[in-house]
Structures are given as structure tokens and as C-alpha cells.
Scaffold this motif. Structure first.
Motif, PDB file in Angstrom:
ATOM      1  N   UNK A 117       1.540 -10.021  41.513  1.00  0.00           N
ATOM      2  CA  UNK A 117       1.267  -9.422  40.333  1.00  0.00           C
ATOM      3  C   UNK A 117       0.878  -7.914  40.843  1.00  0.00           C
ATOM      4  N   UNK A 118       0.800  -7.406  41.907  1.00  0.00           N
ATOM      5  CA  UNK A 118       0.826  -6.160  42.427  1.00  0.00           C
ATOM      6  C   UNK A 118       2.082  -5.466  41.997  1.00  0.00           C
ATOM      7  N   UNK A 119       3.449  -6.271  42.511  1.00  0.00           N
ATOM      8  CA  UNK A 119       4.604  -5.782  42.092  1.00  0.00           C
ATOM      9  C   UNK A 119       4.829  -5.443  40.494  1.00  0.00           C
ATOM     10  N   UNK A 120       4.283  -6.522  39.619  1.00  0.00           N
ATOM     11  CA  UNK A 120       4.369  -5.946  38.623  1.00  0.00           C
ATOM     12  C   UNK A 120       3.962  -4.700  38.115  1.00  0.00           C
ATOM     13  N   UNK A 121       2.829  -4.343  38.604  1.00  0.00           N
ATOM     14  CA  UNK A 121       2.063  -3.280  38.275  1.00  0.00           C
ATOM     15  C   UNK A 121       2.889  -1.998  38.925  1.00  0.00           C
ATOM     16  N   UNK A 122       3.481  -2.206  40.064  1.00  0.00           N
ATOM     17  CA  UNK A 122       4.460  -1.144  40.687  1.00  0.00           C
ATOM     18  C   UNK A 122       5.545  -0.921  39.339  1.00  0.00           C
ATOM     19  N   UNK A 123       6.183  -2.015  38.918  1.00  0.00           N
ATOM     20  CA  UNK A 123       7.303  -1.880  38.168  1.00  0.00           C
ATOM     21  C   UNK A 123       6.773  -1.191  36.786  1.00  0.00           C
ATOM     22  N   UNK A 124       5.737  -1.664  36.403  1.00  0.00           N
ATOM     23  CA  UNK A 124       5.074  -1.123  35.117  1.00  0.00           C
ATOM     24  C   UNK A 124       4.774   0.486  35.272  1.00  0.00           C
ATOM     25  N   UNK A 125       4.323   0.960  36.280  1.00  0.00           N
ATOM     26  CA  UNK A 125       4.173   2.228  36.678  1.00  0.00           C
ATOM     27  C   UNK A 125       5.572   3.231  36.507  1.00  0.00           C
ATOM     28  N   UNK A 126       6.629   2.438  37.471  1.00  0.00           N
ATOM     29  CA  UNK A 126       7.923   3.044  37.252  1.00  0.00           C
ATOM     30  C   UNK A 126       8.508   3.198  36.022  1.00  0.00           C
ATOM     31  N   UNK A 127       8.303   1.993  35.064  1.00  0.00           N
ATOM     32  CA  UNK A 127       8.771   2.150  33.759  1.00  0.00           C
ATOM     33  C   UNK A 127       8.198   3.085  32.757  1.00  0.00           C
ATOM     34  N   UNK A 128       7.154   3.402  32.983  1.00  0.00           N
ATOM     35  CA  UNK A 128       6.150   4.284  32.317  1.00  0.00           C
ATOM     36  C   UNK A 128       6.957   5.717  32.592  1.00  0.00           C
ATOM     37  N   UNK A 129       6.904   6.156  33.662  1.00  0.00           N
ATOM     38  CA  UNK A 129       7.592   7.558  34.020  1.00  0.00           C
ATOM     39  C   UNK A 129       9.048   7.575  33.379  1.00  0.00           C
ATOM     40  N   UNK A 130       9.858   6.315  33.621  1.00  0.00           N
ATOM     41  CA  UNK A 130      11.019   6.283  33.175  1.00  0.00           C
ATOM     42  C   UNK A 130      11.291   6.810  31.668  1.00  0.00           C
ATOM     43  N   UNK A 131      10.263   6.118  31.012  1.00  0.00           N
ATOM     44  CA  UNK A 131       9.925   6.191  29.478  1.00  0.00           C
ATOM     45  C   UNK A 131       9.653   7.550  29.313  1.00  0.00           C
ATOM     46  N   UNK A 132       8.852   8.325  29.825  1.00  0.00           N
ATOM     47  CA  UNK A 132       8.473   9.695  29.576  1.00  0.00           C
ATOM     48  C   UNK A 132       9.538  10.683  29.765  1.00  0.00           C
ATOM     49  N   UNK A 133      10.312  10.187  30.661  1.00  0.00           N
ATOM     50  CA  UNK A 133      11.670  11.077  30.912  1.00  0.00           C
ATOM     51  C   UNK A 133      12.645  10.792  29.904  1.00  0.00           C
ATOM     52  N   UNK A 134      12.462   9.879  29.060  1.00  0.00           N
ATOM     53  CA  UNK A 134      13.653   9.557  28.230  1.00  0.00           C
ATOM     54  C   UNK A 134      14.847   8.667  28.901  1.00  0.00           C
ATOM     55  N   UNK A 135      14.553   8.259  30.053  1.00  0.00           N
ATOM     56  CA  UNK A 135      15.500   7.462  30.868  1.00  0.00           C
ATOM     57  C   UNK A 135      15.406   6.003  30.472  1.00  0.00           C
ATOM     58  N   UNK A 136      16.705   5.432  30.184  1.00  0.00           N
ATOM     59  CA  UNK A 136      16.560   3.935  30.049  1.00  0.00           C
ATOM     60  C   UNK A 136      16.483   3.309  31.599  1.00  0.00           C
ATOM     61  N   UNK A 137      15.456   2.299  31.638  1.00  0.00           N
ATOM     62  CA  UNK A 137      15.284   1.502  32.957  1.00  0.00           C
ATOM     63  C   UNK A 137      15.563  -0.085  32.378  1.00  0.00           C
ATOM     64  N   UNK A 138      16.774  -0.321  33.195  1.00  0.00           N
ATOM     65  CA  UNK A 138      17.281  -1.684  32.927  1.00  0.00           C
ATOM     66  C   UNK A 138      17.582  -2.488  34.197  1.00  0.00           C
ATOM     67  N   UNK A 139      16.683  -3.524  34.483  1.00  0.00           N
ATOM     68  CA  UNK A 139      16.963  -4.450  35.722  1.00  0.00           C
ATOM     69  C   UNK A 139      17.036  -3.785  36.937  1.00  0.00           C
ATOM     70  N   UNK A 140      17.804  -4.169  37.942  1.00  0.00           N
ATOM     71  CA  UNK A 140      17.636  -3.844  39.171  1.00  0.00           C
ATOM     72  C   UNK A 140      18.172  -4.906  40.176  1.00  0.00           C
ATOM     73  N   UNK A 141      17.372  -4.501  41.625  1.00  0.00           N
ATOM     74  CA  UNK A 141      17.406  -5.732  42.459  1.00  0.00           C
ATOM     75  C   UNK A 141      16.271  -5.693  43.249  1.00  0.00           C
TER      76      UNK A 141
END
Length: 330
Positions: A117-141
Motif C-alpha cells: 500500500x505504501x508503494x501505491x502512495x509512492x506511485x500516486x506521488x509520481x503521477x501527481x508530479x507528472x500530471x503537473x508537468x503535463x507529462x503522460x505517465x504510462x505503466x513501467x516496470x
């Protein structure tokens, strides 16, 4: 999140933290010196100048900017760590004068020790910053790993004729720093004590987008971001690539509140000491050891160091003709 997950300190699951975990610059260069990089005429920026990202010319008068960056936790809050890591990865595109287009997540997680569940929070934080930058964030590894790590692989676009490069500095141009230093010592204090430094988090989560755009608008052609090798390390690489020297006005360099106190109390990352040891043979200094340690402090998601004046940000030195040591601190 449940009560038991909010009390877990992510920084305690990693031997280091943030960009202070980088392979020491001297060791990295010795490894790279034995490699023959693949490339061609359209590879505008490769490994030769130690730049922040690779740049390849494509059709339509455009260039693709490609980079990746990931690291262990610098803060205990998983959401903030995700934001910091994403802002740091995007910074390499901005440092080249580009705009991020799309990114993918890179996640390593100790599944048997830290709730997912903590990893989900990490990913949520990354997604919010990418969104603020206008950068698509799609998947990963993702992989199962003894230490948690997070970051992004980022692809951006730039004008091939308006790049910010390490090797384009010219003598007589001022040096501008767009974020304060001291993030390394504060992150180290946080790891050791659990103290939280909101100003440091704010600095690390601030995108370098506006600074990059302002540098380009001011006509700058040379810049780098200040991350794991510290201001002195990144400035030395810039000077070496550009064939110039630099003079730093130590009194003009801004610091995050509490950085000097953290230094005085001994919270100096090993990476900061290694940075100073690497630069010292190429350095002439008129300041004390503590000041040099702060100037070499390993930053995470630091600002841009621009060869040129950027409105609204302090001038901290100047590029000068090569003749003496590559870097002089006064």
C-alpha cells in the motif's frame, strides 16, 4: 493507509538516500572510459560531455530527449518520496532545454518487509508530479528488491538548435543557481532523526520547468542540474566540457533553512564528502572546509546551474577563461 503502515520509516530500509547514493563520479568515469558508445550523426548529446540526458535529432526540426533517474527514499512519507523522485527525473529533460512528453515508472520494492500500500502512495506521488508537468505517465516496470527504489524513465522533446548543454559555456558569462543548496545534509538528518523539513520537501518537489523556460528565453545555451555530485561537482564537469574555468562567490549561494545547522551537527552524507574529494584536486579555495562541504553537498532534485543570468534567481559566480584551476571558490 492503515495505522501500522503510516508509522513505517521508509528511509530505514535503505543504506543510503536519494542522489547521495550515486556511484562516485571518479569511479563512474573510469568505468565509462573503457566503453565505446554506439551512436551516429543524429546523436546530438551522448556520454562524452557528461550531460544530463541523451538527445537525438528526428524529423521535423525536433529532437528527442531521453533520461532515467531513480533512487532510494530520501523522506519517510511515501507520497512525498514519489513526488521528489518524479520531479528529479523530469529535471534532466528540463536541464537540456526540453519538455517532458511521456514517462514510465521504475519501482523496486521489498514485498516481504514493506506493505505494498505504501508503494501505491509512492506511485500516486509520481503521477501527481507528472500530471503537473503535463507529462503522460504510462505503466513501467517493477521488481522485488531488498531496498525500495523509485523513479522514472522520461522521454521529452526539444529544439535541436536551442539546447542547454554542458559543453556550451563561454568565459565572461554569469552563473545562476535556481534552487538553494543544503538538501543532502537535511535529508541525512531526516534519515537519522525523523525530523521533517517542509521547506526542503517543497524545494525538491518544485519542477525545474519554469527555470528552464526562463533560461531559454534569456538566451542561455549552457546549463546543468545540481543533483548527486553537488554544485562543485556539476560545475567542474561543465567547466571541463566547455574548456573554461569558474569562480564561485560562496557568499551569494543560497541555502535551505537549517542546512548549516545540520552540517554543524555532523549530518553530512558520504556522497557529499566523496564529491569534495573528487573535485579538490581541481579546486582553489579561499573558504573553510564546512563551506566547501555545503558546496559539494549531494542534492536530490536540486535546481539548475545556468551559464547566463536568469531573472528572479541569484547569480553565484562567473565563467572565466581557462588558465588557473577549473573551479575557484571565494
Amino acid at each position: 493507509m492503515t495505522a501500522d503502515t503510516t508509522t513505517q520509516r521508509l528511509t530505514q530500509y535503505a543504506s543510503g538516500g536519494g542522489c547521495a547514493c550515486k556511484v562516485p563520479p571518479g569511479e563512474l568515469e573510469r568505468v565509462l572510459a573503457g566503453l565505446t558508445p554506439a551512436g551516429g550523426p543524429d546523436l546530438l548529446v551522448g556520454v562524452e560531455s557528461g550531460d544530463d540526458a541523451a538527445v537525438v535529432r528526428i524529423e521535423g526540426g525536433r529532437a528527442v530527449v531521453l533520461t532515467t533517474d531513480f533512487f532510494t527514499p530520501v523522506v519517510d512519507d511515501p507520497y512525498d518520496w514519489g513526488r521528489i523522485a518524479a520531479a528529479n527525473a523530469l529535471s534532466d529533460v528540463y536541464a537540456m532545454g526540453g519538455e517532458p512528453l511521456v514517462a514510465v515508472n521504475l519501482l523496486a520494492w521489498p514485498r516481504d518487509r514493506v506493505p505494498f500500500v505504501l508503494a501505491a502512495e509512492v506511485l500516486r506521488g509520481g503521477g501527481d508530479v507528472a500530471r503537473a508537468a503535463g507529462c503522460h505517465l504510462a505503466g513501467g516496470h517493477s521488481i522485488d528488491d531488498p531496498e525500495p527504489k523509485y523513479g522514472l524513465a522520461v522521454t521529452g522533446l526539444a529544439d535541436p538548435d536551442r539546447l542547454l548543454r554542458n559543453d556550451s559555456g563561454v568565459a565572461g558569462v554569469p552563473l545562476t543557481l535556481t534552487k538553494p543548496l543544503g538538501l543532502g545534509v537535511l535529508n541525512n538528518r531526516h534519515k537519522a532523526t525523523g525530523e521533517v523539513f517542509p521547506e526542503a520537501v517543497e524545494v525538491m518537489t518544485t519542477l525545474n520547468r519554469d527555470a528552464s523556460r526562463a533560461a531559454l528565453a534569456a538566451g542561455a545555451v549552457c546549463a546543468t542540474d545540481v543533483t548527486g555530485f553537488g554544485l562543485l561537482g556539476h560545475l567542474f564537469k561543465l567547466c571541463r566540457a566547455s574548456g573554461v574555468s569558474a569562480v564561485v562567490d560562496a557568499a551569494a549561494v543560497p541555502y535551505v533553512t537549517g542546512a548549516r545547522e545540520a552540517l554543524a551537527d555532523g549530518y553530512v552524507p558520504g556522497g557529499s564528502r566523496r564529491n569534495l574529494d573528487w573535485v579538490r584536486p581541481h579546486l582553489e579555495s579561499g573558504v573553510g572546509e564546512d563551506e566547501l562541504l555545503l558546496l559539494a553537498d549531494a542534492q536530490t532534485s536540486g535546481g539548475l546551474l545556468v551559464a547566463g543570468e536568469v531573472p528572479g534567481h541569484p547569480v553565484v559566480g562567473q565563467l572565466v577563461p581557462r588558465g588557473g584551476p577549473p573551479v575557484t571558490v571565494r
